[in-house]
Each structure stands twice: as structure tokens, then as C-alpha cells.
Design an enzyme around this catalytic site. Structure first.
Site, PDB file in Angstrom:
ATOM      1  N   TYR A   5      -8.511  -5.733   0.169  1.00  0.00           N
ATOM      2  CA  TYR A   5      -7.652  -4.719   1.050  1.00  0.00           C
ATOM      3  C   TYR A   5      -6.578  -4.184   0.387  1.00  0.00           C
ATOM      4  CZ  TYR A   5      -3.544  -4.134   4.160  1.00  0.00           C
ATOM      5  OH  TYR A   5      -2.435  -3.661   4.914  1.00  0.00           O
ATOM      6  N   ALA A  46      -6.424   1.967   9.436  1.00  0.00           N
ATOM      7  CA  ALA A  46      -6.918   0.945   8.237  1.00  0.00           C
ATOM      8  C   ALA A  46      -7.653  -0.099   8.632  1.00  0.00           C
ATOM      9  CB  ALA A  46      -5.497   0.482   7.585  1.00  0.00           C
ATOM     10  N   THR A  73       1.521  -1.151   3.026  1.00  0.00           N
ATOM     11  CA  THR A  73       1.943  -2.488   2.940  1.00  0.00           C
ATOM     12  C   THR A  73       2.626  -3.166   1.681  1.00  0.00           C
ATOM     13  OG1 THR A  73       0.658  -4.561   2.819  1.00  0.00           O
ATOM     14  CG2 THR A  73      -0.295  -2.822   2.012  1.00  0.00           C
ATOM     15  N   ASP A  74       3.290  -3.741   1.849  1.00  0.00           N
ATOM     16  CA  ASP A  74       4.072  -4.468   0.659  1.00  0.00           C
ATOM     17  C   ASP A  74       3.289  -5.107  -0.340  1.00  0.00           C
ATOM     18  OD1 ASP A  74       3.349  -6.785   2.411  1.00  0.00           O
ATOM     19  OD2 ASP A  74       5.397  -7.733   2.451  1.00  0.00           O
ATOM     20  N   GLU A  75       1.960  -5.449   0.350  1.00  0.00           N
ATOM     21  CA  GLU A  75       0.988  -6.088  -0.763  1.00  0.00           C
ATOM     22  C   GLU A  75       0.465  -5.545  -1.769  1.00  0.00           C
ATOM     23  OE1 GLU A  75      -2.313  -7.923   1.393  1.00  0.00           O
ATOM     24  OE2 GLU A  75      -1.437  -8.451   3.126  1.00  0.00           O
ATOM     25  N   LYS A  84      -5.341 -12.405  12.983  1.00  0.00           N
ATOM     26  CA  LYS A  84      -3.966 -12.649  12.098  1.00  0.00           C
ATOM     27  C   LYS A  84      -3.507 -13.995  12.278  1.00  0.00           C
ATOM     28  CE  LYS A  84      -3.988  -8.091  10.761  1.00  0.00           C
ATOM     29  NZ  LYS A  84      -4.019  -7.691   9.354  1.00  0.00           N
ATOM     30  N   TYR A  87      -3.783 -22.581   5.847  1.00  0.00           N
ATOM     31  CA  TYR A  87      -4.554 -22.257   4.447  1.00  0.00           C
ATOM     32  C   TYR A  87      -4.039 -22.922   3.544  1.00  0.00           C
ATOM     33  CZ  TYR A  87      -7.275 -18.154   6.474  1.00  0.00           C
ATOM     34  OH  TYR A  87      -7.695 -17.362   7.213  1.00  0.00           O
TER      35      TYR A  87
END
Ligand code: TDX
Length: 265
Positions: free
Chosen positions: A81, A13, A54-56, A120, A138
Site C-alpha cells: 500500500y 485509492a 499518506t504519512d506512510e 479500519k 494486533y
């Protein structure tokens, strides 16, 4: 060659949100067309397939939301993404239903550990400190991620391949919620720096506030348990790995930081 494989496990991915905000196209190619290509190959060769996601795909939670993500949470992805990962999950589900593909899906929370790309969050800050650069947080650093060691992710995937029910989705998580500020402070502590030796930088557009996984189904149905439950020790080991394996990450570091600099991050 898919023809020679026992099982096809699809980890391939484009996985970094910041890159997807900068240039979405490779995410459509890899995550959508790439998944289509692999499930067609598995179907044509009649192979068992496991899809890593992914949990996203579930969007984000409020900081005080009492519910965590479960297999029943509706999809609500935020970024190029996560939306392409959500699309790839739906393709796999459709191939199970329409063509009888022998597939399972897992959606995991944030991984950390050795061999993670320096773009990352955790490896970026560790290698920054090694290079004498202050960690970059951020926004306010209040965003929460649910950290799991990569080895625990792998043991869960092996359990699903061995014992999982075809057509089912399993959420993988190790109850590791921390906000980004806490993680940076921990890294600084273990690297002998002052806990406030970091910079706040411009926030990620659309930045998901919080992810949290309820992995009850995986634990109850397959008897899986994480082994790396001590995050403090896991971070210490990860720092040691990046200190000892500079030849692995060094070639990516300068270009990665140059890209972040362009984005004000
Ligand atoms: O320099 C940084 N500073 C910072 O504050 C970076 C790189 C990140 N962050 C923040 C953004 C997130 O809140 O740290 C958190 C973690 O960021 P990432 O490592 O980029 O991960 P995230 O966006 O949460 O997505 C990760 O988890 C789900 C993986 O990259 C995905 O592939 C996975 O699907």
C-alpha cells in the site's frame, strides 16, 4: 467529467494495508495507473490538481524518536500500500516538473470519524463491540498512530486548494498520537465494557511502529488549525454515529470479519 471540473482532487485509492498484504495487484492498478490516468486527464484539460496521500510514505519512527515526519523526511515506505502511494506522489511531482501540472500534494496521518470502512481499526472495534465481538489488537498494541478527525483533514485540503503553492507538499496532522491499546481501551470505556475486554491477535507482517506528523508548514504558511482537538469527544461522537447508522456499515461487516478470520486476525 474532468473537462467540466474547476479542480481535480484525487482521493481515489486502495487504502488498506491489510488488503495490500493479502492481494497487492489492485494497489498497483488503482494507486499507480489510476494516478497516472488522472494526472494525464488534468494535464490534457489544463486543470488544477490536488493529490491526497499518506504519512506512510515516510516509513515509521521509533517510539522515542524526538523527530516527527516533515516535508523533508526521505521516502521509505514499508507495505505494498504505502509503496504504491509513494510511487503516486512521485508521479505527481514529475508531472509538475516535466509538464507544468498545476498540482499540490498532501500527506495526512490516520483519519477517524463517520463513514469510515469497517475494515479500519477504529470502526472495526466499535462495530465489533456493537455485535458482541471482542476488539482485536494486533501484536502487543504498542504501535502508535497520529489520529486526526476526517473533517480536519478536509479543512486542510480546502486550505491547500485555496492558498497552497503549486508544486509544494504539505503534511497534515493534529498532534493526536496514541498507541492502539489506549484507543481500544477508550472505545471500551465509552461503550460500557471492561477496559481489558479485548483479544491480542497475530501481528500485521512488517507492521509500522509509529507515525507522527509535524504540520508546522501547513499551520504557518496557510494558517490552518484543527477543530477536533479533543480525541475523547471525537471517539464518543464516532461511536454514536456507528450506533445510529447501522444500515450504512452492516452490508460490509460480515465479509470483512470473515476475511480477518482467514488471516488469523
Ligand atoms: O483490527 C485491527 N487491529 C489493530 O490492532 C486493525 C484493523 C488494525 N490494528 C492496528 C494496525 C495499526 O497499527 O491499528 C492501527 C491502525 O490500523 P489501520 O486502521 O489499518 O490503519 P493504518 O494501517 O495505520 O493505515 C491508515 O493510516 C494511513 C490508513 O488505513 C491508511 O489508508 C492511511 O494512509
Amino acid at each position: 467529467m474532468v473537462a467540466d471540473a474547476d479542480v481535480v482532487v484525487h482521493y481515489a485509492a486502495e487504502s488498506h494495508n491489510d488488503n495490500s498484504l493479502h492481494d497487492p495487484r489492485p494497489f498497483l492498478d488503482t494507486n499507480i495507473i489510476g494516478t497516472y490516468t488522472l494526472i494525464e486527464a488534468a494535464r490534457n484539460h489544463n486543470k488544477r490538481f490536488h493529490h491526497i496521500s499518506t504519512d506512510e510514505v515516510y516509513g515509521d519512527l521509533e517510539l522515542d524518536d524526538p523527530e516527527r515526519f516533515t516535508e523533508q523526511t526521505p521516502y521509505n515506505p514499508s507495505s505494498p500500500y504505502s509503496s504504491t502511494k509513494a510511487g503516486s506522489d512521485l508521479l505527481v511531482r514529475a508531472w509538475v516538473r516535466s509538464f507544468g501540472l498545476q498540482a499540490t500534494i498532501s500527506n495526512c496521518s490516520n483519519n477517524y470519524g463517520p463513514y469510515q470502512h469497517v475494515e479500519k481499526f477504529i470502526p472495526r472495534q466499535i462495530t465489533n463491540v456493537i455485535d458482541g465481538i471482542r476488539p482485536k489488537l494486533y501484536g502487543k498494541g504498542e504501535n502508535v498512530r497520529d489520529w486526526i478527525h476526517a473533517n480536519d483533514h478536509s479543512s486542510a485540503v480546502l486550505a491547500i486548494i485555496a492558498e497552497g503553492t503549486i508544486g509544494e507538499t504539505y503534511l497534515i496532522g493534529a498532534d493526536g498520537e496514541k498507541n492502539n491499546k489506549e484507543v481500544v481501551e477508550l472505545i471500551l470505556k465509552h461503550m460500557g465494557q471492561s477496559p481489558d475486554a479485548y483479544d491480542h491477535v497475530v501481528d500485521r507482517p512488517g507492521h509500522d511502529l509509529r507515525y507522527a506528523i509535524d504540520s508546522t508548514k501547513l499551520r504557518n504558511e496557510l494558517g490552518w488549525e484543527p477543530q477536533f482537538s479533543n480525541f475523547d469527544a471525537g471517539i464518543e461522537n464516532t461511536i454514536a454515529w456507528y450506533r445510529n447508522n447501522e444500515q450504512w456499515w452492516r452490508p460490509q461487516k460480515a465479509a470483512t470479519e470473515a476475511k480477518y478470520k482467514e488471516q488469523g486476525q
